[in-house]
Design an enzyme around this catalytic site. Structure first.
Site, PDB file in Angstrom:
ATOM      1  CD  GLU A 403      16.338  24.627 -22.360  1.00  0.00           C
ATOM      2  OE1 GLU A 403      15.197  24.540 -23.111  1.00  0.00           O
ATOM      3  OE2 GLU A 403      17.494  24.704 -22.895  1.00  0.00           O
ATOM      4  CG  HIS A 488      22.983  21.085 -25.292  1.00  0.00           C
ATOM      5  ND1 HIS A 488      22.005  21.343 -23.837  1.00  0.00           N
ATOM      6  CD2 HIS A 488      22.076  21.727 -25.888  1.00  0.00           C
ATOM      7  CE1 HIS A 488      21.259  22.307 -24.073  1.00  0.00           C
ATOM      8  NE2 HIS A 488      20.977  22.495 -25.436  1.00  0.00           N
ATOM      9  CG  ASN A 526      20.357  26.103 -22.646  1.00  0.00           C
ATOM     10  OD1 ASN A 526      20.249  26.463 -21.713  1.00  0.00           O
ATOM     11  ND2 ASN A 526      19.715  25.343 -23.718  1.00  0.00           N
TER      12      ASN A 526
END
Length: 547
Positions: A403, A488, A526
């Site tokens: 990201e 995550h 994600n």
């Protein structure tokens, strides 16, 4: 120009009109033209304490992605659902008139039962930035487990309250490594589109992106990625992009452009409170009890399960202990919460039929962070939208998807910041410590080295091309890599191992896992769209065959 991530037919998401029509009168403060009014985000479910002695058809433990999907689909099928949530409802403004605290000014609302903040970026310009705060049931849990800090959302809406909203469907060719026992054709034809529609996923307008001051940092990230031969992709998100354009125009209260993200977003983000949970509330069949923590689940003598629940106050003290009977129980407390509870219940004999796969297969989605120091002719902007909208895809060649993340400090830093998701193969296991009565995780910080190496496949090359260096002031003194955390968490009750192929726990009919604990450690992107889509798949099967 970058490419738009288009991993499934619906990953650009539903139109504003279709999304709002789907939630209709529930949204209240949203107009049918899709213009988000300036009302703070509120919990839209009926909230209240569950009475001790209650008997419910279904108890859902947790209100994150898996739990919210479960509650909505069961309610639509005519089943009454009781949800319990360890965190708060987040429906009451603080003294500043806002429900959530700003990322740059953490306060009592920001952290879960800590007396000092534990910010993911611990240092800035060489100085530590953590500070003392009152102990409170705040929104972000920085849970320290052995060699890693696991950041988790606490409150009605779970992780949707605190994440960046990056709603990425994995590339089809990567799916077999994510969930090998699941039919990919069904996921990409039915359940990923259903999840993207239910979550309200959309993508930034590339034309607006090219001119918006708040995405100068992302344009610098795009330019530098492409100059080094890496593809830059636009990434879908659950932020209301029209609202962000209004923020930039100065016509609505600022939210993403005020740096709000890590401790909640007051206006523009479509968290579960505004989507699945709002629709669940509209059925009239779903009740949520915040500040309720499940401590035990065991078979009841008359069938179903006896569930022990502690009601807590905002300083974390137990104010009541309740016994509830549930015909069926869905574990949706997040990867860590579900795994820890199941490991405890198996080890203490409350659920002796659970198999030896409970607690295994846990991973960090390969998370590692870093910053780069750019030249003075590459400013990244003092105004930065807190919602990421792009990434660098080197998954096939180097095992990393990065990201291009914001650093919304309010000042020019000339810094590019990244959260990488990597193909880290390491997996940890939860285990019960009978001496302390706690569950531990055997993750080791050294296991992050593959993630660092994979991230370096991108950033060493960019630094060499640009003549730049890594930042060493963000994670401690002269420390380049943020290898101490994950946003995550995945695994611990893996699908088709600890459960059958639809989340039914072995040995105890009527018990289900329906959250990120089912996914064995990595999703390649994600994870929350995959968690949502898998929950949609599993609950459809369970409703059809078990109820």
């Amino acid at each position: 120009m970058g490419d738009t991530v288009q991993y499934s037919n619906e990953s650009r998401g539903v139109s504003r009109r279709r999304f709002i029509a789907g939630t209709g009168s529930i949204l209240g403060a949203m107009t049918l033209a899709g213009h988000a009014a300036a009302a703070p985000q509120r919990s839209l479910t009926a909230a209240g304490p569950i009475p001790s002695g209650a008997h419910v058809p279904v108890l859902v433990i947790g209100t994150g992605y898996g739990g919210s999907v479960t509650a909505l689909r069961l309610a639509q099928a005519g089943v009454d659902v009781q949800m319990v949530e360890m965190g708060m409802a987040w429906d009451t403004p603080g003294s500043d008139g806002k429900i959530f605290a700003n990322t740059t000014s953490p306060d009592y609302r920001s952290f879960w039962l800590r007396t000092r903040t534990k910010q993911p970026i611990s240092n800035f310009l060489g100085f530590p930035i953590d500070k003392n705060v009152p102990r409170y049931t705040g929104i972000l849990d920085a849970e320290e487990m052995g060699g890693i800090i696991v950041y988790q959302g606490r409150g009605v809406g779970g992780g949707s309250l605190v994440n960046g909203g990056m709603a990425v469907t994995p590339k089809r060719e990567n799916f077999g490594a994510v969930l090998p026992s699941v039919n990919a054709d069904e996921m990409y034809a039915t359940y990923y589109p259903r999840a993207n529609a239910g979550l309200g996923v959309g993508t930034v307008d590339p034309t607006w992106f090219d001119s918006a001051d708040c995405y100068q940092y992302a344009r610098v990230g795009r330019k530098q990625a492409q100059r080094s031969g890496f593809p830059f992709v636009f990434v879908p998100d659950v932020y209301d992009w029209h609202y962000m354009e209004q923020e930039a125009a100065g016509t609505v209260p600022k939210s993403a452009l005020a740096g709000e993200i890590l401790y909640g977003n007051n206006y523009g983000k479509k968290s579960l409170q505004k989507t699945y949970l709002a629709q669940a509330a509209a059925t009239g069949r779903v009740t949520v009890s915040p500040l309720h923590k499940v401590t035990s689940v065991s078979p009841a003598s008359g069938g179903g399960y006896t569930v022990l629940i502690d009601q807590i106050n905002t300083t974390g003290d137990t104010t009541a202990t309740k016994t509830v009977t549930a015909d069926r129980v869905f574990f949706a407390a997040g990867s860590v919460g579900t795994s820890k509870l199941l490991v405890k219940l198996k080890a203490t004999g409350a659920l002796p039929g659970l198999n030896d796969q409970i607690g295994k297969g846990w991973g960090d989605n390969g998370n590692v962070m870093c910053g780069r120091a750019n030249h003075l002719w590459d400013p990244t902007g003092a105004l930065q939208a807190s919602i990421p909208c792009g990434g660098i895809d080197n998954w096939t060649a180097g095992g990393a998807f990065a990201e291009v993340a914001p650093l919304p400090t309010g000042i020019e830093t000339f810094a590019s910041f990244y959260l990488s998701i990597t193909k880290n193969p390491n997996r940890a296991e939860f285990s019960w410590n009978s001496g302390t009565g706690t569950v531990g995780l055997n993750w080791q910080t050294a296991w992050k080295q593959p993630s660092i190496d994979m991230a370096k496949s991108i950033f060493d090359k960019i630094n060499a091309k640009e003549g730049t260096i890594y930042r060493t002031d963000l994670f401690g003194t002269y420390k380049i890599w943020g290898d101490h955390l994950t946003y995550h968490p995945l695994g611990g009750a893996v699908l088709d191992r600890a459960t059958d192929n639809y989340g039914r726990l072995h040995g105890h009919p009527g018990l289900y896992v329906i959250d990120g604990a089912l996914i064995p450690g990595n999703t390649s992107v994600n994870p929350f769209v995959t968690i949502t889509a898998l929950a949609e798949r599993n609950i459809e099967k369970i409703i059809a065959t078990d109820l």
